[in-house]
Design an enzyme around this catalytic site. Structure first.
Site, short mmCIF file in Angstrom:
data_model
loop_
_atom_site.label_atom_id
_atom_site.label_comp_id
_atom_site.label_asym_id
_atom_site.label_seq_id
_atom_site.Cartn_x
_atom_site.Cartn_y
_atom_site.Cartn_z
N THR A 73 0.83 -1.20 0.00
CA THR A 73 0.00 0.00 0.00
C THR A 73 0.87 1.25 0.00
O THR A 73 0.60 2.21 -0.74
CB THR A 73 -0.95 0.01 1.21
OG1 THR A 73 -1.80 -1.15 1.14
CG2 THR A 73 -1.82 1.25 1.21
N SER A 211 5.08 -6.83 -1.33
CA SER A 211 4.71 -6.95 0.08
C SER A 211 5.26 -8.26 0.63
O SER A 211 5.05 -9.33 0.05
CB SER A 211 3.19 -6.92 0.24
OG SER A 211 2.82 -6.92 1.59
N THR A 249 13.36 5.17 10.58
CA THR A 249 14.25 4.07 10.92
C THR A 249 13.72 2.75 10.35
O THR A 249 12.55 2.42 10.50
CB THR A 249 14.39 3.95 12.44
OG1 THR A 249 14.87 5.18 12.96
CG2 THR A 249 15.35 2.83 12.81
N CYS A 338 -9.29 -7.99 2.18
CA CYS A 338 -9.60 -6.62 2.60
C CYS A 338 -11.10 -6.35 2.58
O CYS A 338 -11.57 -5.39 3.20
CB CYS A 338 -8.89 -5.62 1.69
SG CYS A 338 -7.10 -5.81 1.69
#
Length: 696
Positions: A73, A211, A249, A338
């Protein structure tokens, strides 16, 4: 030892043991900040560099950029932002940029929503255009050829997450080249990693998001490829990490784990070959065909990844299929993870032009390249178990006659419903307000239990009984003379509480009486109860079936405990009374931790399982779930399927109230049952929050 068989890998995957070990090592031993220049930081930097180098080699990145991020995403957002910022700059400089933002009709929703979001925020005001696909889910290249000269950006997938259909990326690239299109091109490669060969630098692809959690890495880590020379704008600015391309980070545990997966892919010694995966899919497909008559596969196997099956079964909703598979501890999904919680058809299958029953009833079964022989064999056995459970419950055709049921059955509880009054002794039943969507279900139920349908009646004239009559064949007497509501002309009669005489049909010990109500006799209502001699007192009327406008007219012939059974149930109430008492209060939700204390404090409490019969039949490990629910006090649960809630609610209301704790698979149906009972005035109704999923 778990009995779960996980076949939802397109949604997420388990974590590879080597990836888990790498993550632990990064957190426990090499925990430094990779931006630090001391030895501890340099050890962490080595993890980062090794993972990136492996990805560069594996994906053929060449001179392009490759940055780690939080997942697909974010990668999609970054790609769209980068492209649209560049387009705005070019337009402001007076260059022609095109007018269309083109995306595949079967793209993940993150793509069109990102396009719309940044198009609006950047003030480009370009037109979003949905590129059609054919019935196999493949992009329409002729349509793209016509659009390409006006396209500013094109977004497609390497492989679809719901169907596994592989895009013709070479064909898309050729169309863009042939038309001289300058459109920037993003390809969602989430489902491609580990399943398709990728050599990104040799392609025209400008952006490719990935992903990690789709291929055995943890959630929260991903990658974005950007072609050398393609415009780039960082989505996140700040600390300058990832060469200034993605500040923040780095998620070192996630990157270390992802690096372990990429290393396994590069070595080629961990995952199954394509041939093995095709063989696994074929075996699953054969099991589905044997267990579920009429099953239709919604993805063309010759154009799809070998790890994905998408199928529908005539007469069964995706919710019913999900429930039976989940009871057998086979984890599948209804389309995209989703959106699978929503009771809506699959937009992917809709875009392919498939019939509504297929898109609304679709199930996705997916596995990863780590699947093994034992898992597939066990899955095939569970599929057969699910088929047997559905046959025994008359949801799919069965050669044998099932044990007949008594009482009241409600079909369909999401906005509309049909009702069946059943009498096992006489093997007969009456159908009230059959809906077209329930014709196949009613027909299967009648044939399976060998009922004779005495009448098919409606509360409105000419209300669509013809389809059901045709389907029932010998199980309904077509010579029966009926009026426009389906009411038999030769019916007997009873005297109602207001002294009026009403036509009535006997069904075992009960009668169904017909009441005329509404202006101009437009509406009918039907009263179900046990007669006394030739009369049907109001107190004996257990159920009244009618449209809501007719309820007012029933006061004189029914009692306060008569349950009103709607012919349409938009509010999902199942049944109600003339003056509902209450809705679900906060104290009606019990979590699994509170259940033990509740049962100890209420020794008379009863556990009520509202799952359907086919779920019981498919259940693999019922004792473990019930032990968790009963908190070791040995209390047995009673079965009251939600489709039979009205029948049992009527009996509970007439008895002394004892606490009832409803439960189901997820807690959704049990909450509806508790809500229904509380509205009816039964205040000792509770729901187990999270259901068996969290209690077991």
């Amino acid at each position: 030892m778990t009995t779960e068989i996980y076949l939802d890998s397109n949604a997420t995957s388990v974590v590879l043991p080597a990836a888990l070990a790498a993550a632990i090592d990064a957190m426990a031993q090499r925990y430094g900040n990779p931006s630090s220049t001391h030895a501890t930081g340099l050890k962490a930097r080595a993890i980062l560099d090794e993972a990136r180098a492996g990805a560069v080699r594996l994906l053929g990145v060449g001179a392009g950029r490759l940055m780690f991020n939080s997942g697909a995403t974010e990668g999609i957002q970054t790609s769209v932002l980068s492209a649209l910022v560049s387009l705005r700059e070019r337009r402001d400089a007076g260059a022609a940029i095109g007018t269309l933002l083109v995306y595949g009709a079967t793209e993940h929703k993150a793509v069109p929503e990102s396009l719309a979001h940044w198009n609006r925020l950047l003030g480009l005001n370009l037109t979003l255009y949905k590129l059609p696909v054919d019935q196999d889910g493949v992009h329409d290249l002729a349509a793209l050829r016509a659009l390409a000269p006006q396209a500013a950006m094109v977004c497609t997938m390497a492989a679809n997450n719901e169907t596994g259909v592989v895009s013709d990326l070479d064909g898309i690239a050729a169309v863009l080249a042939d038309t001289g299109s300058a459109a920037l091109w993003m390809v969602d490669c989430v489902q491609a990693l580990g399943k398709l060969q990728l050599d990104l630098a040799s392609t025209r692809i400008d952006y490719a998001p990935f992903s990690g959690h789709k291929l055995y890495a943890p959630k929260g880590v991903g990658m974005l490829y950007v072609r050398a020379g393609a415009p780039f704008t960082p989505l996140i600015m700040g600390g300058g990490q990832e060469g200034g391309q993605r500040s923040g980070t780095e998620n070192m545990a996630g990157i270390a784990a992802f690096g372990a997966v990429l290393s396994a892919l590069e070595r080629g010694d961990t995952f199954r070959t394509s041939g093995e995966l095709y063989g696994f899919r074929a075996r699953l497909a054969d099991s589905l065909r044997a267990a579920l008559p009429g099953v239709v596969f919604n993805n063309p196997f010759d154009k799809a990844l070998p790890t994905t099956l998408n199928f529908s079964v005539p007469g069964l909703s995706s919710r019913e299929l999900m429930d039976v598979f989940d009871a057998a501890e086979v984890r599948v999904s209804a389309g995209s993870a989703c959106s699978s919680a929503k009771a809506t058809p699959s937009y992917v299958l809709d875009a392919m032009g498939l019939p509504l029953w297929r898109s609304a009833g679709a199930i996705r079964m997916s596995f990863g390249p780590l699947a093994d022989e034992a898992t597939i064999a066990a899955a095939c056995a569970r599929i057969e178990r699910c088929g047997a459970a559905l046959r025994a419950s008359c949801l799919i055709p069965s050669a044998r006659t099932a044990v007949p049921h008594d009482g009241l059955l409600q079909l369909g509880v999401e906005g509309a419903c049909s009702w069946m009054v059943l009498d096992a002794a006489s093997r007969s039943c009456i159908v009230i307000d059959p809906l077209p969507d329930h014709v196949a279900r009613i027909e299967a139920y009648v044939r399976c239990q060998n009922y004779q349908v005495q009448a098919i009646v409606s509360t409105l004239p000419n209300a669509g009984r013809a389809m059901l009559i045709e389907a029932l064949g010998r199980h309904f007497n077509r010579q029966l003379e009926v009026d426009q509501y389906g009411w038999p002309q030769n019916a007997g009669g009873v005297t109602l509480d207001n002294g009026a005489r009403a036509a009535a049909i006997a069904l075992g010990a009960q009668v169904l009486a017909c009441v005329h109500c509404g202006a101009g006799d437009e509406l009918r209502a039907y009263l179900l109860g046990t007669p006394q001699s030739q009369s049907l007192p109001a107190a004996a009327v257990r159920f009244a079936f009618s449209a809501r406008p007719a309820w007012q007219a029933l006061h004189a012939v029914s009692s306060a405990q008569t349950l009103l059974c709607p012919t349409r149930d938009e509010l999902n109430q199942f049944c109600t009374i003339a003056e509902p008492v209450a809705t679900l209060a906060a104290d009606a939700q019990l979590n699994s931790n509170a259940l033990s204390e509740f049962l100890q404090a209420h020794p008379d409490a009863r556990l009520v399982d509202v799952r359907e019969a086919y779920e019981f039949a498919a259940t693999v490990a019922p004792l473990a779930a019930l032990t968790a629910l009963a908190a070791a006090d040995g209390r047995a649960a009673i079965s009251v399927p939600l489709s039979r809630l009205a029948e049992h609610a009527s009996a509970w209301l007439q008895a002394e109230q004892t606490p009832l704790v409803f439960f189901c698979r997820s807690g959704n149906r049990s909450m509806k049952a508790a809500q229904c009972l509380r509205r009816l005035g039964y205040q000792q109704a509770y729901s187990l929050s999270g259901g068996l999923a969290l209690a077991a």
